[in-house]
Scaffold this active site. Sequence first.
Site, mmCIF file in Angstrom:
data_model
loop_
_atom_site.group_PDB
_atom_site.id
_atom_site.type_symbol
_atom_site.label_atom_id
_atom_site.label_comp_id
_atom_site.label_asym_id
_atom_site.label_seq_id
_atom_site.Cartn_x
_atom_site.Cartn_y
_atom_site.Cartn_z
ATOM 1 N N GLY A 12 9.258 -3.565 -9.023
ATOM 2 C CA GLY A 12 8.985 -2.436 -8.257
ATOM 3 C C GLY A 12 7.538 -1.823 -7.937
ATOM 4 N N ASN A 14 5.678 -2.414 -5.305
ATOM 5 C CA ASN A 14 5.531 -1.774 -3.964
ATOM 6 C C ASN A 14 6.377 -0.300 -3.963
ATOM 7 O OD1 ASN A 14 4.329 -3.991 -1.959
ATOM 8 N ND2 ASN A 14 5.360 -5.131 -3.301
ATOM 9 N N ILE A 91 19.477 -12.047 0.368
ATOM 10 C CA ILE A 91 19.466 -11.909 1.799
ATOM 11 C C ILE A 91 20.571 -11.284 2.522
ATOM 12 C CG2 ILE A 91 19.719 -13.525 3.736
ATOM 13 C CD1 ILE A 91 17.418 -14.564 2.360
ATOM 14 N N ASN A 106 10.505 -5.235 5.839
ATOM 15 C CA ASN A 106 10.501 -6.155 4.782
ATOM 16 C C ASN A 106 9.161 -6.243 4.434
ATOM 17 O OD1 ASN A 106 11.139 -7.870 2.668
ATOM 18 N ND2 ASN A 106 10.732 -9.720 3.879
ATOM 19 N N HIS A 108 6.412 -9.222 2.856
ATOM 20 C CA HIS A 108 6.377 -10.578 2.461
ATOM 21 C C HIS A 108 5.159 -10.982 1.980
ATOM 22 C CE1 HIS A 108 7.875 -14.697 2.113
ATOM 23 N NE2 HIS A 108 6.862 -14.994 2.715
#
Length: 194
Positions: A12, A14, A91, A106, A108
């Site tokens: 976590g 982010n 997903i 999202n 990435h």
Amino acid sequence: MKNIAVLVSGGGTNLQALIDAQNSGIIKSGRIRAVVSNKAGVYALERAQKAGIETAVISKREEGENFSHALTEFMKARNIDLIVLAGFLAILDGELLREYKNRIINIHPSLIPSFCGDGFYGLRVHQAALDYGVKVTGATVHFVNEVVDGGKIIMQKAVYIDPDDTAETLQRRVMEEAEWIILPRAVELVCSRG
Ligand code: GAR
């Protein structure tokens, strides 16, 4: 003011960048109302609890075919406007993608369209970049649709690869120099657009 839910699966960092950005005023057009993990016991849940944010665990393994519906019901019950995948490794499909079209984003850890898609997550992404021998990588924030890592790009930031980087050192630098900077900015941008 938009209601934000953050989906997590691990440490976590982010999520922490989002909480810090909310506290410092970088994110001012939305508020994190809930953090949902698909795994119990992950550190991201503790970070959320420390910040006084509601937490929940909704597991794909336990919910099976009902996973997408369970997430959708959770979000609707809290009037969530924007869903942020911050290191969320399941997903998404079906009902949630339909109900929250253009309202799921999202982060990435590469410059899409390089090193992305099914099977590219976490350290694997950085190992693939090192194996290929690229000299620049980075991070991407994008909208989520039915194609894994295939939705419209919102923001990207490049990071140079050092000759002696390992997947671990590269992961850390991509987080520090790219992910933790662009994810809060992208969240504010999407929330402020209405
Ligand atoms: C982050 O590097 C994120 O970009 C990546 O997982 C890590 C989660 O770290 N996500 C993916 O690989 C998605 N395909 P965090 O839990 O500390 O934020």
